[in-house]
Design a protein around this motif. Structure first.
Motif, PDB file in Angstrom:
ATOM      1  N   MET A  39       5.553 -10.793  -3.958  1.00 32.78           N
ATOM      2  CA  MET A  39       6.422  -9.624  -3.802  1.00 32.78           C
ATOM      3  C   MET A  39       5.733  -8.483  -3.047  1.00 32.78           C
ATOM      4  SD  MET A  39       9.253 -10.623  -5.086  1.00 32.78           S
ATOM      5  CE  MET A  39      10.176  -9.102  -5.234  1.00 32.78           C
ATOM      6  N   ARG A  40       4.840  -8.834  -2.127  1.00 36.01           N
ATOM      7  CA  ARG A  40       4.042  -7.811  -1.434  1.00 36.01           C
ATOM      8  C   ARG A  40       4.905  -6.772  -0.738  1.00 36.01           C
ATOM      9  NH1 ARG A  40       2.984  -6.719   3.488  1.00 36.01           N
ATOM     10  NH2 ARG A  40       3.961  -8.635   4.231  1.00 36.01           N
ATOM     11  N   TRP A  42       7.992  -5.877  -1.264  1.00 34.16           N
ATOM     12  CA  TRP A  42       8.723  -5.070  -2.225  1.00 34.16           C
ATOM     13  C   TRP A  42       7.820  -4.030  -2.886  1.00 34.16           C
ATOM     14  CZ3 TRP A  42      13.949  -5.517  -3.716  1.00 34.16           C
ATOM     15  CH2 TRP A  42      14.659  -6.522  -3.044  1.00 34.16           C
ATOM     16  N   LEU A  43       6.567  -4.378  -3.063  1.00 34.39           N
ATOM     17  CA  LEU A  43       5.646  -3.489  -3.767  1.00 34.39           C
ATOM     18  C   LEU A  43       4.935  -2.496  -2.859  1.00 34.39           C
ATOM     19  CD1 LEU A  43       4.053  -6.165  -6.128  1.00 34.39           C
ATOM     20  CD2 LEU A  43       5.666  -4.358  -6.792  1.00 34.39           C
ATOM     21  N   THR A  44       4.861  -2.790  -1.563  1.00 35.92           N
ATOM     22  CA  THR A  44       4.056  -1.938  -0.681  1.00 35.92           C
ATOM     23  C   THR A  44       4.806  -1.356   0.505  1.00 35.92           C
ATOM     24  OG1 THR A  44       3.316  -3.816   0.688  1.00 35.92           O
ATOM     25  CG2 THR A  44       1.982  -3.276  -1.252  1.00 35.92           C
ATOM     26  N   GLN A  45       6.033  -1.818   0.790  1.00 33.41           N
ATOM     27  CA  GLN A  45       6.743  -1.338   1.954  1.00 33.41           C
ATOM     28  C   GLN A  45       8.077  -0.665   1.629  1.00 33.41           C
ATOM     29  OE1 GLN A  45       6.045  -5.277   4.338  1.00 33.41           O
ATOM     30  NE2 GLN A  45       6.416  -3.689   5.843  1.00 33.41           N
ATOM     31  N   MET A  46       8.538  -0.808   0.418  1.00 32.42           N
ATOM     32  CA  MET A  46       9.812  -0.200   0.050  1.00 32.42           C
ATOM     33  C   MET A  46       9.564   1.061  -0.752  1.00 32.42           C
ATOM     34  SD  MET A  46      12.140  -3.495  -0.936  1.00 32.42           S
ATOM     35  CE  MET A  46      12.405  -4.828   0.243  1.00 32.42           C
ATOM     36  N   PRO A  47      10.326   2.136  -0.491  1.00 38.86           N
ATOM     37  CA  PRO A  47      10.110   3.410  -1.194  1.00 38.86           C
ATOM     38  C   PRO A  47      10.178   3.244  -2.713  1.00 38.86           C
ATOM     39  CG  PRO A  47      11.614   3.720   0.644  1.00 38.86           C
ATOM     40  CD  PRO A  47      11.390   2.242   0.522  1.00 38.86           C
ATOM     41  N   THR A  48       9.328   3.984  -3.403  1.00 43.56           N
ATOM     42  CA  THR A  48       9.239   3.861  -4.858  1.00 43.56           C
ATOM     43  C   THR A  48      10.565   4.162  -5.546  1.00 43.56           C
ATOM     44  OG1 THR A  48       8.432   6.140  -4.937  1.00 43.56           O
ATOM     45  CG2 THR A  48       6.779   4.397  -4.931  1.00 43.56           C
ATOM     46  N   ALA A  49      11.331   5.099  -4.997  1.00 47.44           N
ATOM     47  CA  ALA A  49      12.587   5.510  -5.633  1.00 47.44           C
ATOM     48  C   ALA A  49      13.797   4.740  -5.113  1.00 47.44           C
ATOM     49  CB  ALA A  49      12.808   7.006  -5.434  1.00 47.44           C
ATOM     50  N   MET A  50      13.582   3.685  -4.352  1.00 49.81           N
ATOM     51  CA  MET A  50      14.684   2.942  -3.753  1.00 49.81           C
ATOM     52  C   MET A  50      15.511   2.218  -4.813  1.00 49.81           C
ATOM     53  SD  MET A  50      14.430  -0.162  -0.982  1.00 49.81           S
ATOM     54  CE  MET A  50      14.977  -1.536  -2.001  1.00 49.81           C
ATOM     55  N   LEU A  51      16.822   2.129  -4.550  1.00 49.17           N
ATOM     56  CA  LEU A  51      17.727   1.337  -5.368  1.00 49.17           C
ATOM     57  C   LEU A  51      18.232   0.154  -4.539  1.00 49.17           C
ATOM     58  CD1 LEU A  51      19.863   4.193  -6.972  1.00 49.17           C
ATOM     59  CD2 LEU A  51      17.887   3.035  -7.964  1.00 49.17           C
TER      60      LEU A  51
END
Length: 416
Positions: A39-40, A42-51
């Motif tokens: 899940m790299r 998802w964990l490192t390229q997507m904003p933390t607050a993303m839905l």
């Protein structure tokens, strides 16, 4: 001289599609190895607050035994979940996917694949650890890695002034900055909303004359006629979406040009229903504006645009983010040998695939975004993982059983 390892199947990529396929291979007792950081992206390229844009019912990973589901994970962890009407956060989904991986695919190897080449009846795979192995089949499950689509006018500009939305896990660094966001799909719209909520001054530039928004899903009881006329699916409501969601194998039977046009026209750029109020009225939005050129000027980015009347407009900002989506191009996969690439039949840079996701190179499979032209728009979403995992794993299992049976018959003939 270093020995070369042997494996039946090599899975390249440990995101949702790679994990789903590996879980099914393991369930069938097949010999395989899977490489990648779980899940790299998802964990490192997507904003933390993303839905997630997908509804809860469409965000499940396919457990062959149906025990490790997203609803069950949320229940056990005391986290909010609903099939429809409650947005799912990136954080919760990533936690669930990692739990799924640890329970169903514990053998993921956190190393990168450096090279894949054809050798004899199989493939040689070289890892960045220095190990070499031979595999009978290789499954490419790298998702959207390296597939960012950036407007030609922005290419070559320094990264401190211009980037793709995939480059930003933390948008708080733009607090107090002037930022331009390009795009009208979920990526661009959510990036713009999150930037504003982090304290940036945002201008949204949209090439089209309108922004499309997904409908708010109804949670009320629907009559039999309503369910028949507009069946509810993982992709939304409607008969056409029901076919895309439930019959990818039928989509594969359509003529190529029909498939290409359907993929291009279906489920195009649109914002999630829960995002609308966070964008409209919250920032300047320039609709119908075309990007003509861009330049660096005194440490700022300058965009030259034209409106719907071909009138020029200039925007100056500290940074521009291209929320312009992704486009799969197998030529961008650096680990595929050039000789191997030359043997892959393709259309619009996506490989032509059999009904089992196998490319024109026997034993080489592609999935996810790479398979959308073959199996429909569902393959651009998490909803496509179940069909993909079942189809590929059962095809490989049948092939292995067939080869084993043939070998047994040859041995028996030799004994006689």
């Amino acid at each position: 001289m270093n020995s070369v390892s042997q494996t039946g199947v090599c899975v390249v990529g440990a995101g949702p599609y790679g994990l789903a396929i590996a879980a099914h291979l393991r369930h069938l007792g097949l010999d395989f190895r899977i490489f990648g950081s779980p899940m790299r992206r998802w964990l490192t390229q997507m904003p933390t607050a993303m839905l997630l844009k997908s509804e809860g019912c469409a965000s499940n990973l396919p457990d062959p035994e149906g025990r490790h589901t997203l609803p069950q994970f949320c229940r056990e962890a005391g986290l909010p979940f609903a099939d429809y009407g409650v947005p799912l956060s990136r954080e919760i989904f990533a936690r669930y996917a990692l739990c799924f991986q640890q329970k169903l695919v514990p053998q993921v190897e956190d190393v990168l694949v450096d090279a894949v080449s054809r050798t004899g009846n199989g493939f040689e795979v070289r890892l960045n650890s220095g190990e070499k192995l031979r595999a009978a089949q290789v499954i490419i499950a790298t998702g959207m890695d390296r597939m960012e689509q950036v407007p030609e006018q922005l290419r070559g500009l320094p990264s401190e002034l211009c980037s793709h939305s995939a480059a930003h896990y933390d948008l708080s660094k733009f607090k107090g900055k002037e930022v331009i966001v390009l795009g009208r799909g979920q990526s661009g719209l959510e990036t713009a909303a999150l930037l504003r909520e982090e304290g940036a001054s945002v201008t949204l530039v949209v090439r089209a004359s309108t922004i499309a928004w997904n409908r708010v899903p109804s949670t009320e009881h629907r009559s039999f006629y309503q369910r028949l006329r507009r069946p509810r699916t993982q992709l939304g409501e409607g008969l056409q979406l029901w076919v895309y969601d439930n019959a990818p194998q039928l989509f594969h039977l359509l003529p190529l040009q029909v498939r290409l046009s359907r993929v291009k026209a279906s489920l195009g750029p649109a914002g999630a229903w829960w995002l609308k109020d966070r964008v409209l009225g919250q920032m300047p939005i320039l609709l119908g504006h075309q990007l003509r050129s861009a330049e660096e000027r005194n440490g700022h980015i300058v965009l030259h645009l034209t409106d719907q009347n071909e009138q020029p407009k200039q925007l100056i900002a500290d940074h521009v983010i291209a929320g312009t989506g992704y486009r799969f191009d197998f030529q961008k996969l650096p680990f595929l040998d050039e000789g191997l690439k030359s043997r892959i039949k393709h259309e619009a840079q996506k490989p032509e695939l059999s009904s089992h996701f196998e490319s024109s190179v026997p034993g080489l499979y592609f999935c996810g975004l790479a398979s959308a032209n073959s199996f429909g728009p569902v393959m651009r979403f998490l909803a496509g993982t179940g069909f993909t995992a079942r189809r590929i794993s059962t095809h490989i299992a049948k092939g292995q059983h067939s080869r084993a049976a043939s070998f047994a018959r040859l041995q028996k003939c030799g004994e006689n």
